[in-house]
Scaffold this active site. Structure first.
Site, PDB file in Angstrom:
ATOM      1  N   SER A  36       0.821  -1.225   0.000  1.00 25.76           N
ATOM      2  CA  SER A  36       0.000   0.000   0.000  1.00 25.76           C
ATOM      3  C   SER A  36       0.850   1.268   0.000  1.00 25.76           C
ATOM      4  O   SER A  36       0.324   2.362  -0.040  1.00 25.76           O
ATOM      5  CB  SER A  36      -0.944   0.015   1.209  1.00 25.76           C
ATOM      6  OG  SER A  36      -0.198   0.064   2.411  1.00 25.76           O
TER       7      SER A  36
ATOM      8  N   ASN B  48      -2.200  -0.455  13.925  1.00 25.59           N
ATOM      9  CA  ASN B  48      -3.649  -0.215  13.964  1.00 25.59           C
ATOM     10  C   ASN B  48      -4.014   1.128  14.595  1.00 25.59           C
ATOM     11  O   ASN B  48      -4.848   1.859  14.068  1.00 25.59           O
ATOM     12  CB  ASN B  48      -4.352  -1.358  14.698  1.00 25.59           C
ATOM     13  CG  ASN B  48      -4.149  -2.695  13.997  1.00 25.59           C
ATOM     14  OD1 ASN B  48      -3.601  -2.732  12.896  1.00 25.59           O
ATOM     15  ND2 ASN B  48      -4.569  -3.777  14.625  1.00 25.59           N
TER      16      ASN B  48
ATOM     17  N   THR C   4     -39.293  26.161 -10.890  1.00 28.57           N
ATOM     18  CA  THR C   4     -39.486  24.874 -10.218  1.00 28.57           C
ATOM     19  C   THR C   4     -39.812  23.915 -11.346  1.00 28.57           C
ATOM     20  O   THR C   4     -40.407  24.326 -12.351  1.00 28.57           O
ATOM     21  CB  THR C   4     -40.639  24.916  -9.196  1.00 28.57           C
ATOM     22  OG1 THR C   4     -41.840  25.253  -9.880  1.00 28.57           O
ATOM     23  CG2 THR C   4     -40.396  25.941  -8.097  1.00 28.57           C
ATOM     24  N   HIS C   5     -39.419  22.674 -11.202  1.00 26.81           N
ATOM     25  CA  HIS C   5     -39.591  21.687 -12.291  1.00 26.81           C
ATOM     26  C   HIS C   5     -38.935  22.178 -13.583  1.00 26.81           C
ATOM     27  O   HIS C   5     -39.357  21.815 -14.668  1.00 26.81           O
ATOM     28  CB  HIS C   5     -41.067  21.383 -12.541  1.00 26.81           C
ATOM     29  CG  HIS C   5     -41.844  21.114 -11.293  1.00 26.81           C
ATOM     30  ND1 HIS C   5     -42.008  19.861 -10.760  1.00 26.81           N
ATOM     31  CD2 HIS C   5     -42.476  21.965 -10.440  1.00 26.81           C
ATOM     32  CE1 HIS C   5     -42.729  19.943  -9.647  1.00 26.81           C
ATOM     33  NE2 HIS C   5     -43.012  21.203  -9.427  1.00 26.81           N
TER      34      HIS C   5
ATOM     35  N   SER D 126     -13.343  23.280 -29.513  1.00 20.89           N
ATOM     36  CA  SER D 126     -13.531  21.947 -30.072  1.00 20.89           C
ATOM     37  C   SER D 126     -12.462  21.717 -31.119  1.00 20.89           C
ATOM     38  O   SER D 126     -12.078  22.633 -31.839  1.00 20.89           O
ATOM     39  CB  SER D 126     -14.928  21.837 -30.692  1.00 20.89           C
ATOM     40  OG  SER D 126     -14.933  20.826 -31.681  1.00 20.89           O
TER      41      SER D 126
ATOM     42  N   LYS E 207     -17.055  26.437 -31.610  1.00 20.41           N
ATOM     43  CA  LYS E 207     -17.446  25.996 -30.267  1.00 20.41           C
ATOM     44  C   LYS E 207     -16.648  26.663 -29.151  1.00 20.41           C
ATOM     45  O   LYS E 207     -15.455  26.870 -29.259  1.00 20.41           O
ATOM     46  CB  LYS E 207     -17.251  24.477 -30.142  1.00 20.41           C
ATOM     47  CG  LYS E 207     -18.272  23.655 -30.888  1.00 20.41           C
ATOM     48  CD  LYS E 207     -19.680  23.735 -30.303  1.00 20.41           C
ATOM     49  CE  LYS E 207     -19.843  22.967 -29.020  1.00 20.41           C
ATOM     50  NZ  LYS E 207     -19.955  21.526 -29.234  1.00 20.41           N
TER      51      LYS E 207
ATOM     52  N   ASN F  72     -16.782  25.702 -25.127  1.00 14.04           N
ATOM     53  CA  ASN F  72     -17.464  24.748 -24.242  1.00 14.04           C
ATOM     54  C   ASN F  72     -17.233  25.034 -22.759  1.00 14.04           C
ATOM     55  O   ASN F  72     -16.142  25.457 -22.364  1.00 14.04           O
ATOM     56  CB  ASN F  72     -16.983  23.327 -24.568  1.00 14.04           C
ATOM     57  CG  ASN F  72     -17.382  22.898 -25.960  1.00 14.04           C
ATOM     58  OD1 ASN F  72     -18.429  23.311 -26.460  1.00 14.04           O
ATOM     59  ND2 ASN F  72     -16.538  22.100 -26.592  1.00 14.04           N
TER      60      ASN F  72
ATOM     61  N   GLU G 137     -18.629  21.030 -16.714  1.00 15.01           N
ATOM     62  CA  GLU G 137     -18.894  19.621 -17.038  1.00 15.01           C
ATOM     63  C   GLU G 137     -17.998  18.692 -16.213  1.00 15.01           C
ATOM     64  O   GLU G 137     -18.439  17.648 -15.724  1.00 15.01           O
ATOM     65  CB  GLU G 137     -18.683  19.377 -18.529  1.00 15.01           C
ATOM     66  CG  GLU G 137     -19.730  20.080 -19.387  1.00 15.01           C
ATOM     67  CD  GLU G 137     -19.357  20.049 -20.863  1.00 15.01           C
ATOM     68  OE1 GLU G 137     -19.255  18.949 -21.421  1.00 15.01           O
ATOM     69  OE2 GLU G 137     -19.163  21.131 -21.446  1.00 15.01           O
TER      70      GLU G 137
ATOM     71  N   GLN H 114      -7.495  -1.089   5.020  1.00 12.60           N
ATOM     72  CA  GLN H 114      -6.474  -0.475   4.171  1.00 12.60           C
ATOM     73  C   GLN H 114      -7.112   0.182   2.942  1.00 12.60           C
ATOM     74  O   GLN H 114      -6.554   1.091   2.352  1.00 12.60           O
ATOM     75  CB  GLN H 114      -5.470  -1.550   3.726  1.00 12.60           C
ATOM     76  CG  GLN H 114      -4.346  -1.021   2.872  1.00 12.60           C
ATOM     77  CD  GLN H 114      -3.180  -2.003   2.829  1.00 12.60           C
ATOM     78  OE1 GLN H 114      -2.555  -2.267   3.856  1.00 12.60           O
ATOM     79  NE2 GLN H 114      -2.888  -2.550   1.676  1.00 12.60           N
TER      80      GLN H 114
ATOM     81  N   LYS I 230      -8.182   4.354   2.191  1.00 16.34           N
ATOM     82  CA  LYS I 230      -7.339   5.514   1.870  1.00 16.34           C
ATOM     83  C   LYS I 230      -7.510   6.043   0.454  1.00 16.34           C
ATOM     84  O   LYS I 230      -7.735   7.241   0.246  1.00 16.34           O
ATOM     85  CB  LYS I 230      -5.875   5.180   2.138  1.00 16.34           C
ATOM     86  CG  LYS I 230      -5.564   5.167   3.622  1.00 16.34           C
ATOM     87  CD  LYS I 230      -4.209   4.609   3.876  1.00 16.34           C
ATOM     88  CE  LYS I 230      -4.156   3.614   5.011  1.00 16.34           C
ATOM     89  NZ  LYS I 230      -5.285   2.722   5.218  1.00 16.34           N
TER      90      LYS I 230
HETATM   91  N1  ARG Z   1      -1.494  -0.549   5.859  1.00 16.82           N
HETATM   92  C1  ARG Z   1      -2.398  -0.873   6.897  1.00 16.82           C
HETATM   93  C2  ARG Z   1      -3.717  -0.114   6.728  1.00 16.82           C
HETATM   94  O1  ARG Z   1      -3.737   0.811   6.024  1.00 16.82           O
HETATM   95  C3  ARG Z   1      -1.810  -0.504   8.210  1.00 16.82           C
HETATM   96  C4  ARG Z   1      -2.354  -1.296   9.333  1.00 16.82           C
HETATM   97  C5  ARG Z   1      -1.917  -2.710   9.202  1.00 16.82           C
HETATM   98  N2  ARG Z   1      -2.300  -3.454  10.346  1.00 16.82           N
HETATM   99  C6  ARG Z   1      -2.285  -4.790  10.332  1.00 16.82           C
HETATM  100  N3  ARG Z   1      -2.666  -5.392  11.397  1.00 16.82           N
HETATM  101  N4  ARG Z   1      -1.879  -5.475   9.291  1.00 16.82           N
HETATM  102  O2  ARG Z   1      -4.714  -0.457   7.279  1.00 16.82           O
END
Ligand code: ARG
Length: 497
Positions: A30, A118, A169-170, A291, A297, A299, A304, A336, A339
């Site tokens: 990650s 954690n 409205t509408h 365009s 054009k 735009n 958008e 994980q 993110k």
């Molecule tokens: N990369 C993990 C996450 O984003 C970090 C926590 C990992 N904890 C574990 N017990 N493997 O959640």
């Protein structure tokens, strides 16, 4: 993989016979996205090391060395000279590996005591989001200032009088409203989103440090000191919840979604208004695109893309909520996946907000066109009904009679009659005798001595200015109300500047 895990920086190898398979490494990895948390991970590690030092687990010189090395690592990452490698898993493991490589396992190996990834990740994602909130808030304030500017300009836009436009409205003509009023409608919605960010901050400023893996820390570390150093105001009260929940992330992603949705609704109007048929706005060249094939054009791509990206931002929220939905307590690796969606929502809004603000700031509203269409579509029919109600006629009857006036106009339109201004035959084009015939009997029956009883007197409300001026309720479109709303709006933005 090196079986000497402690030195190799693998955070969990002790009980395993061999290293992880390639496919496990691949699915696990990650750092390619959580590397953006490096700064917060390092700040968290320094605060944690300080607590280990206070508890006597790290000696002063060990703490100094760790702190110094972590700050150097931070600089190298910023400068681009230090990056994880493919065998690193996440940002936490990467940083710990480098630290141990540089200060040795005897010192660097002490840092993990009393915390887990954690509680670490739960805390540092909050730090990241709190910083993102600052960036987004600043851009939102700029946008609200642009709305304020355009709204103020339109308030005296036509010969020092307020520009009036068709309120809908509408998507049908409904009642005339001030352009200032309409622009501020978008402003108030976005202002509430800003207030939501402020409310969210209260919940985000709880530290999860001390929760450790899930059951809490047993080393007696000063978790309050860590929280304070990292800018948190409180400690999460339950370590299981602290490590398992991501509602702070989801709520942030929701607020960003709502901002995106509110921008998207505004964008949709600008797209419509920018068409030849509406011709309510001209967008500046610097904020429009051409365009590749049609030379004529111009735009409204910013609007958008704003509308398009709102779909993506809602998707991020939906994905995140779905990830959370079935998770037993406490931490699961699924988390994980929290993110990328929220990072993406932040990134996209940071692109959308300045572009949208620039587009709006330079937009040229066609006041004349708005004003000239504001009364179209029999937008003043309610005004006839209310005029009758003020004279004692029950609203249901007044509504019917105003409807008859509309029907008569439509009849005249189909037989080819034009209004006095050469445009469609409109309510104001009805003859005095028409009003007398349609409204006279009801006025005679119900009149309560308020204003004139002559049916043709209804003309006094058959102007868009008269209609707007009469809507003096607190939130109404009367210039007297809108000027107060504008002042109030500016005051509210000031709280966020
Ligand atoms: N990369 C993990 C996450 O984003 C970090 C926590 C990992 N904890 C574990 N017990 N493997 O959640």
């Amino acid at each position: 993989m090196d079986k000497n895990n402690a030195v190799a920086g693998v955070l969990w190898g002790g009980r395993f016979d061999g290293g992880p398979s390639k496919s496990l490494e691949n699915i696990s990895r990650s750092w390619q996205f959580d590397i953006r948390l490096a700064k917060y991970d390092i700040l968290g590690s320094i605060a944690h090391a300080r607590a280990l030092n206070s508890a006597g687990i790290l000696q002063n010189h060990e703490f100094d060395k760790i702190e110094q090395e972590l700050r150097t690592i931070q600089e190298e990452i910023l400068a681009g000279s230090l990056m994880p490698t493919s065998s690193d898993e996440d940002v936490h493991g990467f940083l710990e590996r480098i630290l141990i490589e540089r200060v040795g396992v005897e010192i660097g190996g002490k840092l993990r005591a009393g915390r887990s990834r954690n509680d670490q990740i739960a805390a540092i994602i909050r730090m990241y989001l709190l910083d993102s909130e600052v960036q987004i808030r600043k851009l939102m304030v700029v946008l609200l200032e642009v709305i304020e500017e355009q709204a103020t300009k339109a308030f005296t836009g036509l010969n020092k009088r307020s520009v009036i436009m068709p309120g809908r409205t509408h998507l049908q003509h409904a009642q005339p409203v001030l352009l200032t009023h309409h622009l501020l409608a978008h402003g108030w919605a976005l202002l509430r989103d800003l207030q939501r960010l402020t409310d969210w901050k209260v919940r985000a400023k709880y530290s999860t440090y001390g929760a450790s893996a899930l059951a809490g820390d047993s080393l007696g570390l000063d978790e309050n000191a860590i929280a304070k150093e990292l800018g948190f105001n409180n400690l999460e009260p339950n370590s299981v919840d602290a490590t398992a929940s991501r509602d702070v992330v989801a709520e942030f992603a929701f607020i960003l979604s709502l901002i995106a949705i509110n921008l998207s609704r505004f964008a949709e109007e600008l797209i419509l208004w920018n068409t030849k048929e509406f011709d309510f706005v001209k967008l500046d060249d610097a904020y429009s695109t051409g365009s590749s094939i049609m030379p004529q054009k111009k735009n409204p791509d910013i609007s958008e893309l704003t509308r398009g990206k709102s779909g993506r931002i809602i998707g991020n929220l939906t994905g995140l909520l779905t990830t959370l939905k079935g998770l037993p307590l406490a931490y699961n690796r699924d988390l994980q996946e929290d993110k990328e969606p929220v990072f993406d929502s932040v990134d996209q809004l940071l692109l959308v907000l300045p572009a949208f603000a620039g587009q709006l700031k330079t937009a040229n509203f066609n006041y004349e066109k708005m004003q000239s269409t504001a009364g179209g579509g029999f937008a003043l029919a309610t005004d006839i009904a209310n005029w009758l109600v003020k004279r004692g006629v029950p609203f249901r009857i007044a509504h019917e009679l105003a409807g008859e006036c509309v029907r008569l106009c439509e009849q005249r339109q189909t037989t080819g009659s034009l209004g006095a201004d050469g445009a469609e035959y409109d309510l104001k084009d009805l003859e005095d005798a028409d009003f007398e015939e349609i409204l006279g009997a009801a006025l005679a029956k119900y009149f309560v001595n308020k204003g004139t009883s002559s049916a043709a007197g209804v003309r006094e409300v058959l102007s868009i200015e008269g209609s707007a001026k009469s809507r003096t309720s607190f939130s109404g479109t009367a210039p007297s109300s809108v000027s107060k709303q504008l002042i109030n709006f500016i005051k509210k933005i000031n709280n966020f500047r």
